[in-house]
Each structure stands twice: as structure tokens, then as C-alpha cells.
Design an enzyme around this catalytic site. Structure first.
Site, PDB file in Angstrom:
ATOM      1  N   ARG A 172       0.936  -1.038  -0.033  1.00  0.00           N
ATOM      2  CA  ARG A 172      -0.070   0.048   0.013  1.00  0.00           C
ATOM      3  C   ARG A 172       0.897   1.166  -0.010  1.00  0.00           C
ATOM      4  NH1 ARG A 172      -4.276   0.108   4.567  1.00  0.00           N
ATOM      5  NH2 ARG A 172      -2.412   0.828   5.778  1.00  0.00           N
ATOM      6  N   LYS A 206      -2.556   6.688   1.205  1.00  0.00           N
ATOM      7  CA  LYS A 206      -2.535   6.991   2.634  1.00  0.00           C
ATOM      8  C   LYS A 206      -1.759   8.369   2.535  1.00  0.00           C
ATOM      9  CE  LYS A 206      -2.665   4.547   7.086  1.00  0.00           C
ATOM     10  NZ  LYS A 206      -4.030   4.589   7.157  1.00  0.00           N
ATOM     11  N   GLU A 225     -16.083   6.072   4.194  1.00  0.00           N
ATOM     12  CA  GLU A 225     -15.486   5.737   5.498  1.00  0.00           C
ATOM     13  C   GLU A 225     -15.847   6.306   6.615  1.00  0.00           C
ATOM     14  OE1 GLU A 225     -12.050   4.810   5.592  1.00  0.00           O
ATOM     15  OE2 GLU A 225     -11.199   5.362   3.327  1.00  0.00           O
TER      16      GLU A 225
HETATM   17  C1  PLP Z   1      -5.175   3.541   7.601  1.00  0.00           C
HETATM   18  C2  PLP Z   1      -6.749   3.958   7.221  1.00  0.00           C
HETATM   19  C3  PLP Z   1      -7.629   2.842   7.340  1.00  0.00           C
HETATM   20  C4  PLP Z   1      -7.478   1.471   8.027  1.00  0.00           C
HETATM   21  O1  PLP Z   1      -6.538   0.569   7.221  1.00  0.00           O
HETATM   22  P1  PLP Z   1      -5.952  -0.512   7.970  1.00  0.00           P
HETATM   23  O2  PLP Z   1      -5.084  -1.016   6.904  1.00  0.00           O
HETATM   24  O3  PLP Z   1      -6.991  -1.470   8.493  1.00  0.00           O
HETATM   25  O4  PLP Z   1      -4.865   0.067   9.272  1.00  0.00           O
HETATM   26  C5  PLP Z   1      -9.094   3.027   6.900  1.00  0.00           C
HETATM   27  N1  PLP Z   1      -9.553   4.262   6.437  1.00  0.00           N
HETATM   28  C6  PLP Z   1      -8.542   5.339   6.504  1.00  0.00           C
HETATM   29  C7  PLP Z   1      -9.004   6.701   5.681  1.00  0.00           C
HETATM   30  C8  PLP Z   1      -7.101   5.250   6.796  1.00  0.00           C
HETATM   31  O5  PLP Z   1      -6.356   5.938   6.633  1.00  0.00           O
END
Ligand code: PLP
Length: 340
Positions: free
Chosen positions: A82, A184, A220
Site C-alpha cells: 500500500r 495514505k 469511510e
Molecule cells: C489507515 C486507514 C484505514 C485503516 O486501514 P488499516 O490497513 O486497516 O489500518 C482506513 N481508512 C483510512 C482513511 C485510513 O487512513
């Protein structure tokens, strides 16, 4: 640096300086080998792209201490992949999966005394990140990058077990339809701070974002993904290109299907269709699973749980996932890596 380890039982989600962090520099086309340092500061150009144009990204994963004393990482390969996607999206050099996992392992081993004991519910949170640095004033990629990993011991998200909390729906968007929602990158989180604060001021744990194109479907839950459980034993979660694909969610989808015999469906989840669900939750690394007690939309609160008791399917998912992470339950091949 704190010389003594904290009271594990009272840990929250706060920064604590630990012993060592990893840092590697990219320049002239390649990453150096990286080193561990005691220093927790960065001395970077005032003209760094990370500071002005948001050219940066991050990851979050945890190290778990098992009953056997061993330390485990959960699906770190997916965090590495990711981060490559995030780097690609904002034109930064990718970090190989091997280098990413090696850096995480080095940081865990160098901070072993900060990995909370089994049974406290606490874990060691790892924060890898890549930032564009160096002298640059125009909107263009940086001449130099830093890849770093630091760690912080964090407490269980739930002090009193799985307590359902309420969320409100915001009119603001965290991401654009073809923007950076699936990466991210910091800008998405800057965009989330105001709606988060507004939700908090109104007594909600966080806000729910709808899809940025039509504002009709759930996208989300704060910085976590959404799932709903139906009376027909279905695990339902939104499908959208602007969602950050949660590794926790992907894991729950697998476990729901293979361990709990549920039907897993990724589809649009209309905000007006919450009656379809008997249980709902938010999932991510930090929280694992947050049961959603109720959702406020246009002045009306849709209630999933009227008492503070979490639904049976949500609880089973939580127990199975955290059982695998702490090494109590055998998970699918390759999900857990022992750090040694
Ligand atoms: C990091 C994040 C998640 C959760 O992802 P994981 O891989 O399960 O930790 C979900 N939504 C957003 C916007 C994030 O930044």
C-alpha cells in the site's frame, strides 16, 4: 528518552519517544541502506515538498507480543504494497517490500523493551513514512526523500471492551472522486480535521464520509472502513475507488467468509439503507473494530445498539482477528510474521 517503560494498562494513543528509529535517504536514484538512530528529530530544508505540497505518505501497523513471548507483525507485506501505491500516486520513489519489512523488524528488535506484554491489550504501533525533502520551490517532485519508521507503544483502543459509539454524517469530503482517497497521503487527513472536530463538538466519536460523487453512499468512518452485518449472515462493505483499502477490512472479509461462513459483499451502501443491518462497525489497525452504536444523518439518529452491548457477529470477528494477531488463533498462511 524515557528510561523506564510505561504503565502498560493505562497507555492511550499518544506519542512517546522510544529508543531507536530507522531512517533511510533516497538521492540520485537510489535508497541508501538505512540506519537506526537515537535521534527523533529531522533536520530538513525549509523548502521541502512534504511541507508545502503534501508530497508524503505514511503507514500504520502493529507488533503484537504473544503468550509465548514472541513478537508478531500482521500482514506487513500488505502495508508495504500500500505504501508503494501511495508513493506512486504522489510521484515519490517506492520502497521495496523487503526494505520496508526489514526496517519494521529492525525497529521492533531495537525497541524490544517497548513491546507491551501479552495480556495488557497494548501493542507497539509502527509508523513508517516517506517525505519529499531538499531545496525546491516549484510544484514538482523533490530531489531527495526520507523513508523512516518509528514506534510508539499504544494501549487497547477499548478501555472497557467493545463499547459501541455514535457517529454523525458530514457534508464535507475527505477525498475527490478520482483524487487521492485510496492513497495514505497526508492531505486526506488535513482535510478530515475540521469535520472530525465538528463531529466531536456535537458529541460524536467521529464523522462518516459519503461518496464524493453523489453524497448518497457511505464511504469511510473517520479514518476507518465501514462494514454492516445483515440478518441473513452477510458481511457488507462499501465499494468505491476513493476509499483507503483497509488491511483490517480485507482480513475481516476473509475471516467472515472462511471462518464464520458468512456471505461477503462489496457494494454501494446507501446512507438511507441502514435498516438492512443488524450490526455495524468501523475497522482499522488502531481500533481493530469499533462497533457503531448509531449514525446521525439529517437530524435523525439511526440506532444499531440501544444498550452498550456489542453484537455477537462483531464480537466474534473481533475475537478471531485479535486472536490471530496475538498468536492465540491459527490464521491463514502468511498472515503473521515472527520478528526475531
Ligand atoms: C489507515 C486507514 C484505514 C485503516 O486501514 P488499516 O490497513 O486497516 O489500518 C482506513 N481508512 C483510512 C482513511 C485510513 O487512513
Amino acid at each position: 528518552m524515557a528510561d523506564t517503560v510505561p504503565q502498560w494498562e493505562t497507555l492511550g494513543f499518544d506519542y512517546i519517544k522510544t529508543d531507536k528509529r530507522y531512517i533511510s535517504v533516497w538521492e540520485n536514484g537510489s535508497w541508501d541502506d538505512g540506519i537506526l538512530t537515537e535521534d527523533n528529530l529531522l533536520h530538513i530544508s525549509e523548502a521541502s515538498t512534504a511541507l508545502h505540497y503534501g508530497q508524503q505518505c505514511f503507514e500504520g501497523l502493529k507488533a503484537y507480543r504473544g503468550k509465548d513471548g514472541k513478537i508478531r507483525l500482521f500482514r506487513a507485506d500488505l502495508n508495504a504494497q500500500r505504501m508503494q501505491l501511495s508513493c506512486h500516486r504522489v510521484l515519490m520513489p517506492e520502497v521495496s517490500e523487503e526494505k520496508f519489512i526489514d526496517a519494521c523488524k529492525q525497529v521492533v528488535l531495537a525497541n524490544e523493551k517497548w513491546v507491551p506484554p501479552y495480556g495488557t491489550g497494548a501493542t507497539l504501533y509502527l509508523r513508517p513514512f516517506v517525505i519529499g525533502v531538499g531545496d525546491n520551490i516549484g510544484v514538482k517532485p523533490a530531489p531527495k526523500y526520507i523513508f523512516s519508521v518509528f514506534c510508539v507503544p499504544v494501549g487497547p483502543y477499548f478501555k472497557g471492551g467493545l463499547t459501541p459509539v455514535n457517529f454523525s454524517v458530514t457534508d464535507m469530503d475527505r477525498a475527490a472522486p478520482h483524487g487521492t482517497g485510496q492513497a495514505k497521503v497526508g492531505g486526506n487527513y488535513a482535510a478530515s480535521m475540521l469535520p472530525h472536530k465538528e463531529a466531536g463538538d456535537q458529541g460524536y466519536a467521529d464523522c462518516i464520509y459519503l461518496d464524493p460523487t453523489t453524497h448518497t453512499n457511505i464511504e469511510e468512518v473517520g479514518a476507518a472502513n465501514f462494514f454492516g452485518i445483515t440478518a441473513d449472515n452477510e458481511f457488507i462493505t462499501p465499494k468505491s475507488p476513493s476509499i483507503l483499502a483497509s488491511i483490517t477490512k480485507r482480513s475481516l472479509m476473509d475471516l467472515a467468509e472462511k471462518k464464520l461462513g458468512m456471505t461477503v459483499i462489496e457494494r454501494d451502501v446507501p446512507i438511507t439503507g441502514l435498516d438492512a443491518f443488524t450490526e455495524a462497525g468501523a475497522c482499522g489497525t488502531a481500533a481493530v473494530i469499533t462497533p457503531i452504536g448509531g449514525i446521525e444523518y439529517k437530524g435523525r439518529l439511526h440506532v444499531f445498539y440501544s444498550e452498550s452491548e456489542t453484537g455477537p457477529v462483531t464480537r466474534k470477528l473481533y475475537d478471531t482477528l485479535s486472536g490471530i494477531q496475538f498468536g492465540d488463533v491459527e490464521g491463514p498462511d502468511g498472515w503473521v510474521t515472527i520478528v526475531e
